[in-house]
Design an enzyme around this catalytic site. Structure first.
Site, PDB file in Angstrom:
ATOM      1  N   LYS A 158       4.179  -1.924  -5.330  1.00  0.00           N
ATOM      2  CA  LYS A 158       3.168  -1.357  -4.422  1.00  0.00           C
ATOM      3  C   LYS A 158       1.843  -1.607  -5.128  1.00  0.00           C
ATOM      4  CE  LYS A 158       2.379   2.706  -1.574  1.00  0.00           C
ATOM      5  NZ  LYS A 158       2.018   2.012  -0.350  1.00  0.00           N
TER       6      LYS A 158
HETATM    7  C1  PLP Z   1       3.397  -2.318   3.090  1.00  0.00           C
HETATM    8  C2  PLP Z   1       4.229  -1.075   3.092  1.00  0.00           C
HETATM    9  N1  PLP Z   1       5.509  -1.158   3.493  1.00  0.00           N
HETATM   10  C3  PLP Z   1       6.301  -0.068   3.525  1.00  0.00           C
HETATM   11  C4  PLP Z   1       5.828   1.174   3.150  1.00  0.00           C
HETATM   12  C5  PLP Z   1       6.728   2.371   3.166  1.00  0.00           C
HETATM   13  O1  PLP Z   1       6.998   2.771   1.856  1.00  0.00           O
HETATM   14  P1  PLP Z   1       7.403   4.260   1.492  1.00  0.00           P
HETATM   15  O2  PLP Z   1       8.434   4.677   2.452  1.00  0.00           O
HETATM   16  O3  PLP Z   1       7.913   4.163   0.103  1.00  0.00           O
HETATM   17  O4  PLP Z   1       6.173   5.090   1.613  1.00  0.00           O
HETATM   18  C6  PLP Z   1       4.505   1.304   2.742  1.00  0.00           C
HETATM   19  C7  PLP Z   1       3.966   2.610   2.372  1.00  0.00           C
HETATM   20  O5  PLP Z   1       3.872   2.930   1.257  1.00  0.00           O
HETATM   21  C8  PLP Z   1       3.697   0.150   2.691  1.00  0.00           C
HETATM   22  O6  PLP Z   1       2.430   0.237   2.296  1.00  0.00           O
END
Ligand code: PLP
Length: 289
Positions: A158
């Site tokens: 991330k």
């Molecule tokens: C590009 C992206 N995909 C998927 C997610 C979903 O991730 P999570 O469920 O860990 O928040 C996020 C959010 O954080 C994101 O920014």
């Protein structure tokens, strides 16, 4: 009334101590600002408990390692710091943003090994990410940008650099009156939205893209588990664009999005159906359990 995100009352945890919100600043020659050497987490605290607190702290470390740096605080330190920041701001229901980046230092070129790694945590009240789409069903545009190949970027991280095309896609979507954009990947398969994963329902079974070139969200993994516990078949697979026409329901998952129904993607329409509503309500109960 609250000002911009740089102009609020409260405390931000920065490099081991709580500082005044308006004083949580960095130098303009911060490496991350120029070369995207930054990783972050989005988390939500419900009734005083951060959902998947440890998993998020672990992912922050993992993301930093993908970008070739080490966060100078352990997972347990980060968990304690998040609790401290929530308490200092008097919040029990909040969004939590933990992040780490290469700061300013001796290096101002692409390499930055000698620059210090900085860490911060900010918390604030944040309602529905998609506003009233949470109940009505979000309208999604189809992004012109594609999720890149795993050989071109560390997709499991991330990391700030991955969001450049997400911001541009979301701006284009909002200009068309949409809440967000769905992105295809570099091969043309359905991938995800700009900050959330995507699920589809067809004849009582669930189909969701295989996360082989985008973030395998913590919410996504939770929802896949919840569906399987209910005895529902979940297919994690490559999804072709032409399949969109045959899906009956669709929803997004993410820490910010939670479970948000989707009513439309481009010219394709979906009903806000029973399974979508059930999963949204089961998720709501789980995070507050
Ligand atoms: C590009 C992206 N995909 C998927 C997610 C979903 O991730 P999570 O469920 O860990 O928040 C996020 C959010 O954080 C994101 O920014």
């Amino acid at each position: 009334m609250e000002g911009g995100y740089d102009d609020r009352d409260g405390k931000i945890w920065m490099d081991g101590e709580l500082v005044d919100w308006r004083g949580a600043n960095v130098h303009v020659l911060t490496h991350a600002l120029h070369y995207a050497s930054s990783v972050f987490e989005g988390e939500r605290c419900y009734n005083g408990r951060i959902f998947k607190d440890r998993e998020h702290a672990e992912r922050l470390h993992f993301s930093a390692n993908c970008l070739d740096f080490e966060i100078p605080y352990s997972v347990d330190d980060l968990i304690a710091a998040k609790a401290q920041t929530l308490e200092a701001n008097g919040l029990t229901d909040a969004y939590v943003r933990a992040f780490a980046w290469r700061g300013a230092g001796p290096d101002m070129g692409v390499a930055s090994a000698r620059n210090p790694v900085r860490t911060a945590i900010a918390v604030w009240k944040w309602g529905n990410y998609y506003g009233d789409a949470k109940t009505k069903g979000a309208k999604l545009d189809i992004a012109k940008w594609k999720r890149p190949s795993p050989e071109t970027i560390p997709h499991q991280a991330k990391a700030a650099g991955l969001y450049m095309i997400c911001t541009m896609s979301k701006h284009a979507a909002e200009a068309k009156g949409c809440s967000d954009a769905m992105m295809f990947d570099y091969r043309g398969y359905v991938a995800e939205a700009t900050g959330a994963n995507i699920f589809f329902v067809k004849d009582g079974e669930v189909h969701t893209p295989k996360p082989d070139c985008f973030l395998n969200g913590i919410t996504r993994q939770t929802v896949v588990g919840m569906l399987r516990d209910k005895g529902i078949t979940v297919h994690e697979r490559h999804i072709m664009p032409e399949e969109l026409e045959g899906f009956q329901q669709c929803w997004l998952t993410g820490t910010a999005a939670e479970v948000t129904p989707v009513g439309q993607i481009g010219d394709y329409n979906f009903e806000v159906g029973q399974l979508t509503l059930d999963i949204a309500s089961d998720y709501e109960k789980l995070v507050r359990a």
